[in-house]
Design a protein around this motif. Structure first.
Motif, PDB file in Angstrom:
ATOM      1  N   VAL A 181      16.755  64.198  59.364  1.00 46.42           N
ATOM      2  CA  VAL A 181      18.144  64.214  58.915  1.00 46.42           C
ATOM      3  C   VAL A 181      18.168  63.841  57.440  1.00 46.42           C
ATOM      4  CG1 VAL A 181      20.475  63.389  59.391  1.00 46.42           C
ATOM      5  CG2 VAL A 181      18.787  63.476  61.252  1.00 46.42           C
ATOM      6  N   PRO A 182      18.136  64.807  56.537  1.00 45.37           N
ATOM      7  CA  PRO A 182      17.997  64.506  55.111  1.00 45.37           C
ATOM      8  C   PRO A 182      19.261  63.965  54.449  1.00 45.37           C
ATOM      9  CG  PRO A 182      18.164  66.862  55.443  1.00 45.37           C
ATOM     10  CD  PRO A 182      18.052  66.254  56.802  1.00 45.37           C
ATOM     11  N   GLU A 183      20.429  64.239  55.026  1.00 40.96           N
ATOM     12  CA  GLU A 183      21.687  63.773  54.453  1.00 40.96           C
ATOM     13  C   GLU A 183      22.359  62.800  55.415  1.00 40.96           C
ATOM     14  OE1 GLU A 183      22.500  64.562  51.441  1.00 40.96           O
ATOM     15  OE2 GLU A 183      20.889  66.032  51.161  1.00 40.96           O
ATOM     16  N   PRO A 184      23.295  61.974  54.930  1.00 42.39           N
ATOM     17  CA  PRO A 184      24.005  61.065  55.839  1.00 42.39           C
ATOM     18  C   PRO A 184      24.564  61.836  57.040  1.00 42.39           C
ATOM     19  CG  PRO A 184      24.587  60.567  53.575  1.00 42.39           C
ATOM     20  CD  PRO A 184      23.762  61.817  53.532  1.00 42.39           C
ATOM     21  N   PRO A 185      24.399  61.322  58.242  1.00 43.22           N
ATOM     22  CA  PRO A 185      24.829  62.055  59.435  1.00 43.22           C
ATOM     23  C   PRO A 185      26.276  62.517  59.394  1.00 43.22           C
ATOM     24  CG  PRO A 185      23.467  60.197  60.057  1.00 43.22           C
ATOM     25  CD  PRO A 185      23.689  60.070  58.589  1.00 43.22           C
ATOM     26  N   TYR A 227      23.217  64.462  68.682  1.00 45.08           N
ATOM     27  CA  TYR A 227      23.240  65.660  67.837  1.00 45.08           C
ATOM     28  C   TYR A 227      23.071  65.305  66.361  1.00 45.08           C
ATOM     29  CZ  TYR A 227      24.399  69.229  71.286  1.00 45.08           C
ATOM     30  OH  TYR A 227      24.341  70.116  72.325  1.00 45.08           O
ATOM     31  N   LEU A 228      23.739  64.238  65.922  1.00 47.85           N
ATOM     32  CA  LEU A 228      23.688  63.888  64.503  1.00 47.85           C
ATOM     33  C   LEU A 228      22.339  63.326  64.084  1.00 47.85           C
ATOM     34  CD1 LEU A 228      27.229  62.308  63.994  1.00 47.85           C
ATOM     35  CD2 LEU A 228      26.406  64.502  63.094  1.00 47.85           C
ATOM     36  N   LEU A 229      21.603  62.741  65.013  1.00 45.68           N
ATOM     37  CA  LEU A 229      20.338  62.102  64.659  1.00 45.68           C
ATOM     38  C   LEU A 229      19.106  62.851  65.168  1.00 45.68           C
ATOM     39  CD1 LEU A 229      21.343  58.359  65.240  1.00 45.68           C
ATOM     40  CD2 LEU A 229      21.102  59.563  63.053  1.00 45.68           C
ATOM     41  N   SER A 230      19.302  64.000  65.787  1.00 44.68           N
ATOM     42  CA  SER A 230      18.168  64.757  66.333  1.00 44.68           C
ATOM     43  C   SER A 230      17.656  65.824  65.382  1.00 44.68           C
ATOM     44  CB  SER A 230      18.594  65.441  67.640  1.00 44.68           C
ATOM     45  OG  SER A 230      19.617  66.389  67.374  1.00 44.68           O
ATOM     46  N   GLY A 231      18.448  66.155  64.377  1.00 40.92           N
ATOM     47  CA  GLY A 231      18.076  67.244  63.483  1.00 40.92           C
ATOM     48  C   GLY A 231      18.563  68.606  63.942  1.00 40.92           C
ATOM     49  N   ILE A 232      19.226  68.684  65.090  1.00 42.99           N
ATOM     50  CA  ILE A 232      19.708  69.973  65.604  1.00 42.99           C
ATOM     51  C   ILE A 232      20.685  70.615  64.628  1.00 42.99           C
ATOM     52  CG2 ILE A 232      21.122  71.059  67.398  1.00 42.99           C
ATOM     53  CD1 ILE A 232      19.834  69.079  69.390  1.00 42.99           C
ATOM     54  N   LEU A 233      21.606  69.817  64.097  1.00 39.77           N
ATOM     55  CA  LEU A 233      22.608  70.365  63.192  1.00 39.77           C
ATOM     56  C   LEU A 233      22.024  70.687  61.820  1.00 39.77           C
ATOM     57  CD1 LEU A 233      25.699  68.164  64.126  1.00 39.77           C
ATOM     58  CD2 LEU A 233      25.055  70.422  64.987  1.00 39.77           C
TER      59      LEU A 233
END
Length: 414
Positions: A325-329, A277-283
């Protein structure tokens, strides 16, 4: 109260975000159209025996050497009722993987009025229940069957029962919080079911921690296959709830390793899912989406949080996530990703790294890991050992659940 039991006067009433309901035998037969009832889920009593050899669980129906067992029949599926799914309150030495019938269960496992009584005895105010035996943890069983028209009817029947009867029983409003399932085989259908259930008053959705082992697109699918589902969850403020094992795959080191190895490693499923989730861009695409992990504990999170930020920063040229993911996960965790514990002292000791607002509590009733009927004592001891102050205890045992699941919609505000 005995001298060995701590006072619970100052202990907030528990809101458990991971319990289970043993599906009553009549859910589908009462709701399916007549044309589907002979192939739809139904219970048949027979004998049976379970085997665990070479790291593999199997079972046999019938035979003179078996013991009484209630079996789910559904199309070509024949699936037994195991004691491990319905054993809370038994002595630990009796919690073994053997067949069981409804007659051997406590009525609170499947009857909502009796469940409320059990919750009262366990210092609980509210509970969210995942599916248990036939659907499995997020409805995988219905995805696996061939007749998808029947499968969709089964999903909808379960959800209607969950909302209207389980959570609509006398006294259950605001205590039994609905959690529904979706037709996993079609993201658009899943989105529609999220919206249908939200209109009926359900805002928690059981979903797979990792759909790829189910033969479905992953969270990294370039076509963003799951976006309609996530959009529906965000639009309706429905929480995506993922129980360990909802990918139908559990960690293992070798085929002949005992079950205890897999049980120790169950957190790996939640850990891998959080990284997805954190590295897929979903959030990033869905900034108001909330996800919750059940039975995965949180003691592993501090290092993963540290590691994932370092990978994002140091490997951005070749890591494959710089554009998504533009910001730190780690910045997408607060208020968005919630873990769940029942005995995680390590996690509480590191609560400042994880974020105290992200940790919720579960009793896992009526499964083998359940803290019932001693949840208050276990919670009290765990809070005392970790040195949680009054506000932190309130957050762990109920406040974070209220925030994560929007329980003000059910009249729970403090």
């Amino acid at each position: 109260m005995t001298a060995t039991e701590p006072s619970t006067e100052a202990l907030p009433l528990i809101i458990s975000v991971d319990d289970h309901v043993v599906e009553p035998a009549n859910i589908w037969q009462d709701r399916l159209p007549d044309a589907f009832k002979d192939r739809g889920p139904r219970i048949e009593r027979d004998t049976g025996k379970f085997l665990f050899e070479g790291g593999t669980f199997s079972y046999e129906k019938g035979g003179d050497d078996g013991v009484p067992c209630d079996w789910w029949l559904y199309e070509e599926l024949v699936y037994p009722m195991p004691r491990l799914s319905a054993c809370a309150g038994r002595p630990r030495d009796e919690i073994v993987n053997v067949p069981i019938t409804y007659d051997e269960m406590q009525p609170a496992f499947y009857d909502p009025v009796e469940r409320l009584k059990a919750m009262d005895a366990n210092h609980m105010e509210a509970s969210l229940c995942f599916p248990n035996t036939l659907p499995r943890f997020c409805g995988q069983t219905f995805m696996e069957r061939g007749d998808k028209e029947l499968s969709l009817l089964c999903v909808q029947a379960y959800n209607d029962w969950m909302i209207d009867e389980w959570c609509g029983a006398p006294g259950a409003r605001g205590r039994l919080i609905p959690m529904t399932i979706v037709p996993l085989w079609d993201a658009e259908l899943a989105a529609a079911e999220v919206r249908r259930c939200a209109e009926k008053g359900s805002f928690a959705v059981a979903f797979s921690e990792n759909p790829y082992p189910l033969g479905l697109p992953s969270f990294h699918d370039p076509d963003k296959y799951w976006d309609p589902f996530f959009q529906a969850c965000e639009d309706t403020r429905s929480v995506v709830c993922m129980h360990i094992g909802s990918s139908s795959k559990m960690p293992a080191t070798s085929p002949d390793a005992p079950f205890a190895v897999s049980s120790t490693l169950t957190f790996q499923n939640a850990m891998g899912s959080m990284c997805d989730y954190l590295l897929s861009g979903i959030l990033v695409r869905f900034p108001n989406l909330k996800i919750a992990y059940s039975e995965g504990q949180v003691g592993w999170m501090p290092y993963v949080i540290e590691r994932i930020d370092k990978v994002w920063d140091e490997n951005r040229a070749f890591g494959g996530v710089a554009d998504q993911v533009p910001e730190p996960p780690s910045t997408y965790i607060a208020g968005r990703i919630f873990g769940c514990i029942f005995d995680d002292e390590t996690g509480l000791a590191n609560r400042d790294v994880i974020g105290m607002d992200q940790i919720t509590f579960e009793t896992d009733y009526p499964h083998a890991d359940s803290t019932f009927p001693h949840s208050a004592k276990i919670a009290q001891d765990m809070c005392d050992k970790a040195g949680l102050n009054g506000e932190e205890r309130w957050k762990l045992l109920r406040g974070n659940a209220i925030n994560a699941f929007g329980l003000e919609r059910f009249g729970i505000t403090e």
